[in-house]
Design a protein around this motif. Structure first.
Motif, PDB file in Angstrom:
ATOM      1  N   ALA A  14       6.823  18.266  31.022  1.00  0.00           N
ATOM      2  CA  ALA A  14       7.102  18.445  32.367  1.00  0.00           C
ATOM      3  C   ALA A  14       8.575  19.252  32.283  1.00  0.00           C
ATOM      4  O   ALA A  14       8.758  20.210  33.358  1.00  0.00           O
ATOM      5  N   PHE A  15       9.551  18.890  31.250  1.00  0.00           N
ATOM      6  CA  PHE A  15      10.702  19.466  31.334  1.00  0.00           C
ATOM      7  C   PHE A  15      10.421  20.995  30.946  1.00  0.00           C
ATOM      8  O   PHE A  15      11.317  21.778  31.552  1.00  0.00           O
ATOM      9  N   LEU A  16       9.393  21.466  30.429  1.00  0.00           N
ATOM     10  CA  LEU A  16       9.153  22.726  30.055  1.00  0.00           C
ATOM     11  C   LEU A  16       8.945  23.766  31.241  1.00  0.00           C
ATOM     12  O   LEU A  16       9.368  24.655  31.442  1.00  0.00           O
ATOM     13  N   PHE A  17       8.069  23.036  31.937  1.00  0.00           N
ATOM     14  CA  PHE A  17       7.586  23.606  33.243  1.00  0.00           C
ATOM     15  C   PHE A  17       8.587  23.839  34.168  1.00  0.00           C
ATOM     16  O   PHE A  17       8.826  24.774  35.119  1.00  0.00           O
ATOM     17  N   ARG A  18       9.563  22.728  34.439  1.00  0.00           N
ATOM     18  CA  ARG A  18      10.495  22.769  35.387  1.00  0.00           C
ATOM     19  C   ARG A  18      11.539  23.919  34.778  1.00  0.00           C
ATOM     20  O   ARG A  18      12.246  24.389  35.694  1.00  0.00           O
ATOM     21  N   THR A  19      11.731  23.882  33.779  1.00  0.00           N
ATOM     22  CA  THR A  19      12.873  24.910  33.247  1.00  0.00           C
ATOM     23  C   THR A  19      12.274  26.333  33.537  1.00  0.00           C
ATOM     24  O   THR A  19      13.064  27.288  33.956  1.00  0.00           O
ATOM     25  N   GLY A  20      11.010  26.329  33.417  1.00  0.00           N
ATOM     26  CA  GLY A  20      10.367  27.722  33.487  1.00  0.00           C
ATOM     27  C   GLY A  20      10.458  28.324  34.996  1.00  0.00           C
ATOM     28  O   GLY A  20      10.912  29.520  35.468  1.00  0.00           O
ATOM     29  N   ASP A  21      10.385  27.229  36.230  1.00  0.00           N
ATOM     30  CA  ASP A  21      10.700  27.543  37.277  1.00  0.00           C
ATOM     31  C   ASP A  21      12.019  27.922  37.610  1.00  0.00           C
ATOM     32  O   ASP A  21      12.248  28.803  38.425  1.00  0.00           O
ATOM     33  N   MET A  22      13.058  27.154  37.034  1.00  0.00           N
ATOM     34  CA  MET A  22      14.446  27.604  37.154  1.00  0.00           C
ATOM     35  C   MET A  22      14.999  28.770  36.685  1.00  0.00           C
ATOM     36  O   MET A  22      15.479  29.611  37.142  1.00  0.00           O
ATOM     37  N   ILE A  23      13.993  29.296  35.456  1.00  0.00           N
ATOM     38  CA  ILE A  23      14.565  30.590  34.855  1.00  0.00           C
ATOM     39  C   ILE A  23      14.058  31.720  35.767  1.00  0.00           C
ATOM     40  O   ILE A  23      14.428  32.733  35.896  1.00  0.00           O
ATOM     41  N   ALA A  24      12.513  31.202  36.335  1.00  0.00           N
ATOM     42  CA  ALA A  24      12.086  32.356  37.182  1.00  0.00           C
ATOM     43  C   ALA A  24      12.754  32.600  38.407  1.00  0.00           C
ATOM     44  O   ALA A  24      12.978  33.626  38.804  1.00  0.00           O
ATOM     45  N   GLY A  25      13.444  31.478  38.961  1.00  0.00           N
ATOM     46  CA  GLY A  25      14.294  31.644  39.992  1.00  0.00           C
ATOM     47  C   GLY A  25      15.571  32.475  39.965  1.00  0.00           C
ATOM     48  O   GLY A  25      15.740  33.489  40.617  1.00  0.00           O
ATOM     49  N   CYS A  26      16.020  32.288  38.677  1.00  0.00           N
ATOM     50  CA  CYS A  26      17.298  33.316  38.269  1.00  0.00           C
ATOM     51  C   CYS A  26      17.092  34.827  38.132  1.00  0.00           C
ATOM     52  O   CYS A  26      17.826  35.381  38.744  1.00  0.00           O
ATOM     53  N   GLY A  27      15.882  35.025  37.568  1.00  0.00           N
ATOM     54  CA  GLY A  27      15.465  36.058  37.319  1.00  0.00           C
ATOM     55  C   GLY A  27      15.026  36.934  38.544  1.00  0.00           C
ATOM     56  O   GLY A  27      15.441  38.067  38.578  1.00  0.00           O
ATOM     57  N   LEU A  28      14.356  36.186  39.446  1.00  0.00           N
ATOM     58  CA  LEU A  28      13.985  37.003  40.784  1.00  0.00           C
ATOM     59  C   LEU A  28      15.140  37.194  41.575  1.00  0.00           C
ATOM     60  O   LEU A  28      15.501  38.342  42.288  1.00  0.00           O
ATOM     61  N   LEU A  29      16.397  36.323  41.323  1.00  0.00           N
ATOM     62  CA  LEU A  29      17.264  36.480  41.989  1.00  0.00           C
ATOM     63  C   LEU A  29      18.131  37.964  41.787  1.00  0.00           C
ATOM     64  O   LEU A  29      18.566  38.601  42.428  1.00  0.00           O
ATOM     65  N   VAL A  30      18.151  37.976  40.216  1.00  0.00           N
ATOM     66  CA  VAL A  30      18.956  39.100  39.953  1.00  0.00           C
ATOM     67  C   VAL A  30      17.856  40.284  40.205  1.00  0.00           C
ATOM     68  O   VAL A  30      18.650  41.587  40.425  1.00  0.00           O
ATOM     69  N   LEU A  31      16.709  40.111  40.168  1.00  0.00           N
ATOM     70  CA  LEU A  31      15.881  41.451  40.782  1.00  0.00           C
ATOM     71  C   LEU A  31      16.071  41.804  42.253  1.00  0.00           C
ATOM     72  O   LEU A  31      16.197  42.992  42.445  1.00  0.00           O
TER      73      LEU A  31
END
Length: 309
Positions: A59-76
């Motif tokens: 679960a921690f792996l997928f939650r980390t993926g959601d947060m990294i995705a949000g940071c990447g889309l914010l930079v985009l």
């Protein structure tokens, strides 16, 4: 031929936005890792958010993926706001994408409390009490996330169409419409009790990831061959310059009023010094005759010395 405005618009920002967008696009579809790990969930009948339920495997792996995705889309979103031509749809589209990115981070911070496809009690509550679902932070953040991304697809597609990027514009608009239809299909399946809700949701997430990757690629695309030396996506150079710089682009005038007064005073003093220096040098030159002695008579065309002789 590369446009000079590309240099002015900070290409390193575009590259950073493209890298962030690609990372966000890849990690946004982190549910693909369930093919490599034993999560104990059926991809056809389970929500993607069930992978992040506390207590579930990885679960921690997928939650980390959601947060990294949000940071990447914010930079985009920040890079697209600098790259696309200025217009109200550009502003609202990038803002909607930033809101969706923040909602993705919220998904990782506040996951689902239970997995409906794996726990019968959770499934019973999920199908009967719709108000309880809407009171959950994760449900609200998920709805906000997809709404923001869909609005960003449609609005930025309009911006691309106006900028002459017809192919990316059609792709963005089609992706926005398809994502909205998949969302409606998923909600309908949830309300009618159809258990294959995982299929449209996963297709929806993959479509969003593909669109984010396309937008990231658009940031670093070169000028089209049909219009060399002109980039329709580049921000005009004069929009970020002060009025004095736009009127005299070859000079660097001070911005503030005090600096302008001091600069003008110094220039006037330099002109006076140069003029006085020229007058002193001219008076000390023995080869130069006074102006009154050097004039010629307008009647005869002869000098005064010749007339006296």
């Amino acid at each position: 031929m590369e446009d000079r405005s590309e240099h002015h618009a900070r290409p390193h920002m575009f590259r950073l936005g493209a890298i962030g967008g690609m990372i966000g696009a890849i990690t946004y579809s982190s549910f693909l890792l369930e093919a490599l790990f034993r999560t104990g969930l059926n991809p056809l009948s389970s929500y993607i958010s069930e992978l992040s339920v506390p207590g579930r495997p990885y679960a921690f792996l997928f939650r980390t993926g959601d947060m990294i995705a949000g940071c990447g889309l914010l930079v985009l979103a920040m890079a697209l706001a600098r790259r696309l031509p200025a217009s109200p749809p550009r502003t609202w589209g990038c803002l909607a994408l930033a809101v969706g990115a923040a909602a993705s981070i919220a998904d990782g911070l506040w996951p689902m409390p239970c997995a409906p496809s794996a726990a019968p009690a959770c499934r019973a509550t999920d199908s009967t009490d719709l108000g309880q679902q809407l009171r959950q932070v994760h449900t609200l953040s998920s709805l906000t996330e997809f709404t923001g991304v869909i609005l960003a697809m449609l609005l930025l597609g309009m911006v691309l169409h106006r900028a002459g990027r017809r192919r990316p514009a059609r792709w963005s608009l089609a992706a926005g419409v398809a994502t909205a239809l998949l969302g409606v299909l998923e909600i309908t399946m949830v309300l009618t009790g159809v258990r294959w809700v995982g299929l449209p949701e996963r297709a929806q997430v993959l479509l969003v990831s593909a669109w984010c990757a396309a937008m990231a690629r658009l940031l670093v695309r070169t000028t089209p061959a049909c219009a060399p030396g002109r980039d329709l996506m580049a921000v005009p150079q004069h929009t970020s310059l002060t009025p004095s710089r736009r009127s005299r682009p070859g000079r660097m005038w001070p911005r503030h009023g005090v600096g302008q007064i001091v600069g003008k005073t110094v220039r006037d003093l330099l002109r006076m010094i140069r003029f006085d220096h020229w007058r002193v040098a001219a008076s000390r030159d023995p080869r130069r005759l006074p102006r009154s002695e050097d004039r010629r008579s307008p009647e005869s065309g002869r000098s005064r010395e010749e007339m006296e002789m």
